[in-house]
Enzyme design. Structure first.
Site, short mmCIF file in Angstrom:
data_model
loop_
_atom_site.label_atom_id
_atom_site.label_comp_id
_atom_site.label_asym_id
_atom_site.label_seq_id
_atom_site.Cartn_x
_atom_site.Cartn_y
_atom_site.Cartn_z
N GLU A 58 0.82 -1.22 0.00
CA GLU A 58 0.00 0.00 0.00
C GLU A 58 0.85 1.26 0.00
OE1 GLU A 58 -0.62 -2.65 1.84
OE2 GLU A 58 -2.65 -3.29 1.30
N HIS A 125 -11.68 -5.72 8.52
CA HIS A 125 -12.33 -5.56 7.21
C HIS A 125 -13.61 -4.73 7.35
CE1 HIS A 125 -9.76 -9.05 6.46
NE2 HIS A 125 -9.88 -8.82 5.17
#
Lengths: 321, 357
Positions: A58, A125
């Site tokens: 990322e 999540h």
């Protein structure tokens, strides 16, 4: 014929790619596979060489987007889950957000963050990080709650010359439908009165808008009318529309799915308290997720975040104050 | 000065380069001039710092000039360059105006950063010179992205260079970016200045591999090693690495060994630096080594070197005098807007002033 929130996001990206050769998409599994949620379905095939799979990096994904933006490109980054933006946090807040201020060179990148809870998502999540990003100068933070806004705001995000954190809600991906894509749009930075009322204002955004509207319909049966304001973007935050609504109702409840410490609901209350203190007939209230990591089991999760029931209870309490 | 071509440069000439490289002694002397200019500039900045004229930290590149100048000279206009803290010489060689350095250190409103950022945090992104942020390794992927943009736009023959130190190799950003460059087969030259200390931390507490250049193979990059105290070695290795990247050879990892001949910043007396290291070959001053070589080979005599030093000193003094006469940024005229899209900025009202009694 109808279109879902997820399809609107896919269509907005297809339009951005078709309209502007400077646009490309970069993220994990976004290529031939079409994305973890299929938000980039068939885009790699339709736009060869412009929808690129990235390694699980990322930091480097955002860094590369910044470098490409310096060179005049307009990258769209998919973070797969908002939760996974934290390894890229440094590039977002220290590199992307400071570039224009430091150098006068704009940084037009759009970072799509699939946000918020789905049953079974668990601690890693399900997160809503909009408040975290809004804290930093130099970033725009969008939190669309409708199919129309998902489409038009994503197109505007790509067009904006600054880094945009685009918080799209995973629960709305499949649950929210509209008859067609919008042909016109409200500008970013303007909140929308989603439901008119006179007795209490609920200020919210993203998936919580729909929970708040459900609570308002229920309370309407009891004879009290709740006004619901959808912030649409939390940075910039449309204080004027919020204060105008509180001027009509005298009561304010802020609802957000993010963790309670600081954040959007605290910011809204701070602004109303400083700019519209005299308009309040009762102490402003707020309702957020609990101050714990997000639980996995659906029974726990269902009470961890606000929902129509808990919003309704908070609103009824405030109406009695 | 004898005008002979150094044999090494024949084999490394990039066939796609239209212009032939300059004759070796001329190139060596040119690099030496950038090194000297950077050193004299550093001395001036240090002295301005001691005089209290510089806000915040003062960071010097003493000991790293040969490596840095060699990299800057291997790059061309149109390339991408993300220098780090000790790359004054490379910046000058890449074309950064001397005034940019002095203005940024002094916080002049007329500098490229306009007092919004200082010291080594400067650049001109539209000219390929990226302004470093403090987080180590963070610039590498930005260079990657710039190279990806060039590829999208079918611009060929471009190289991107990023610099880190031995400490920077321990970051996740370094790993992610080098892997990314290899996956995308980008013309990245990643230069590691192994100066034996990351602030005060010696390399034995930084990494456990035998040699940092061994890491290249694990990423699918090409390793290169250079003696950072020897300008000739730096020129040879950097020109090779840059040429290989330019020719499509993918990412190149250059690891140069040297010793930092100053503190991390001027606030740091570097008492922790091992005396044995200082006395070893690593502890040689690359500028002095280059000077001795110039004299030994007869490429310059001591009179010419003295004249050169006087010339660069005049340049530095003129730049410092200019920047010192320039206005500081005015907080009341400052445009306090972090966004390019002005219509989207938020206005945070100041508190209501209290009524005087």
């Amino acid at each position: 014929m109808s279109i879902t929130y997820l399809e609107a996001i896919r269509e907005a990206q297809a339009k951005a790619l078709a309209d502007d050769p400077r646009v490309f998409i970069y993220g994990q599994d976004v290529g031939e596979f079409g994305g973890a949620f299929k938000a980039t379905k068939r885009l790699a095939q339709e736009f060869p060489g412009r929808v690129l799979d990235a390694p699980i990096s990322e930091d480097a994904i955002v860094g590369a987007a910044i470098g490409a933006a310096i060179e005049g490109m307009r990258p769209i980054i998919e973070m797969q889950y908002a939760d996974f933006s934290t390894p890229g946090f440094n590039q977002i807040i220290n590199q992307a957000a400071t570039l224009f201020w430091r150098t006068r060179v704009p940084c037009p990148i759009t970072i799509r963050m699939p946000s918020g809870g789905l049953a079974g998502g668990g601690p890693f999540h399900s997160q809503c990080l909009e408040g975290l990003y809004a804290h930093y100068p130099g970033l725009i933070v969008m939190t669309p709650a409708t199919v129309e806004d998902a489409y038009s705001m994503l197109l505007e995000a790509v067009a904006i010359d600054d880094p945009v954190i685009f918080c799209e809600h995973k629960h709305l991906y499949y649950h929210l439908k509209a008859p067609a894509l919008p042909t016109d749009a409200m500008p970013v930075g303007k909140a929308r009165v989603a439901r008119a009322g006179r007795d209490l204002t609920i200020v919210t955004y993203s998936a919580m808008l729909h929970e708040a509207l459900a609570a308002a319909e229920e309370i309407a049966l009891e004879g009290e009318e709740i006004e619901v304001v959808d912030l649409r973007s939390i940075k910039p935050l449309d204080t004027d529309t919020v204060v105008a609504s509180v001027a009509r109702t005298g009561r304010l409840l802020c609802v957000g799915e993010a963790f309670p410490w600081g954040g959007v609901t605290a910011e809204v209350i701070a602004r109303v308290a400083t700019e519209g203190f005299g308009l309040l007939d009762a102490p402003p209230q707020r309702l957020n997720a609990k101050d714990t990591p997000i639980p996995y089991h659906p029974d726990l999760w269902s009470v961890h975040r606000p929902n129509a029931n808990s919003i309704g209870a908070a609103a009824r309490n405030l109406l009695r104050m | 000065m004898r005008d002979r071509l150094h044999p090494m440069l024949h084999s490394e000439e990039n066939p796609r380069t239209p212009e032939a490289p300059p004759p070796f002694p001329a190139q060596y002397l040119k690099a030496y001039r950038f090194m000297l200019l950077a050193r004299v500039l550093d001395d001036k900045i240090a002295s301005l710092g001691r005089a209290g004229k510089i806000h915040g930290g003062v960071f010097l590149g003493r000991g790293q000039e040969a490596l840095s100048a060699a990299l800057g000279m291997a790059l061309r206009p149109g390339d991408i360059f993300a220098p780090l803290i000790r790359d004054g010489a490379g910046r000058l060689a890449f074309g950064e105006p001397l005034l940019d350095a002095v203005r940024t250190c002094l916080g002049s409103a007329l500098g490229p950063m306009r007092g919004r950022d200082g010291n080594v945090h400067r650049g001109r992104p539209k000219k390929g010179l990226l302004p470093m942020i403090s987080h180590l390794g963070a610039m590498i992927s930005v260079v990657n992205g710039a190279l990806m943009a060039r590829r999208f736009n079918h611009v060929e023959g471009v190289v991107g260079a990023a610099c880190v130190g031995d400490g920077g190799t321990s970051t996740g950003a370094f790993h992610e970016a080098l892997n990314q460059a290899a996956v995308e087969h980008l013309p990245l030259v990643l230069v590691v200045a192994n100066n034996q200390y990351a602030y005060s931390t010696p390399t034995r507490r930084q990494f456990a591999c035998k040699d940092l250049s061994d890491r290249a193979i694990g990423y699918g990059a090409t390793p290169h090693k250079a003696d950072g105290t020897d300008l000739e070695d730096c020129l040879r290795v950097l020109s090779t690495a840059v040429a290989q990247a330019r020719a499509g050879g993918g990412p190149q990892l250059v690891v140069a060994s040297l010793l930092r001949l100053c503190g991390h910043g001027e606030h740091d007396d570097a008492h922790y630096v091992d005396a044995k290291l200082k006395e070893s070959a690593l502890g040689r001053d690359c500028l002095q080594v280059a000077e001795e070589r110039l004299l030994r080979e007869g490429w310059a005599d001591s009179e010419a070197l003295l004249a050169l030093r006087q010339e660069v000193t005049r340049e530095v003094e003129a730049a410092a005098a200019t920047a010192q006469r320039e206005p500081a940024p005015d907080p009341f005229k400052e445009d306090w807007c972090a966004l390019s899209s002005r219509h989207l900025r938020e206005i945070f009202e100041a508190p209501i002033p209290s009524i005087p009694a």
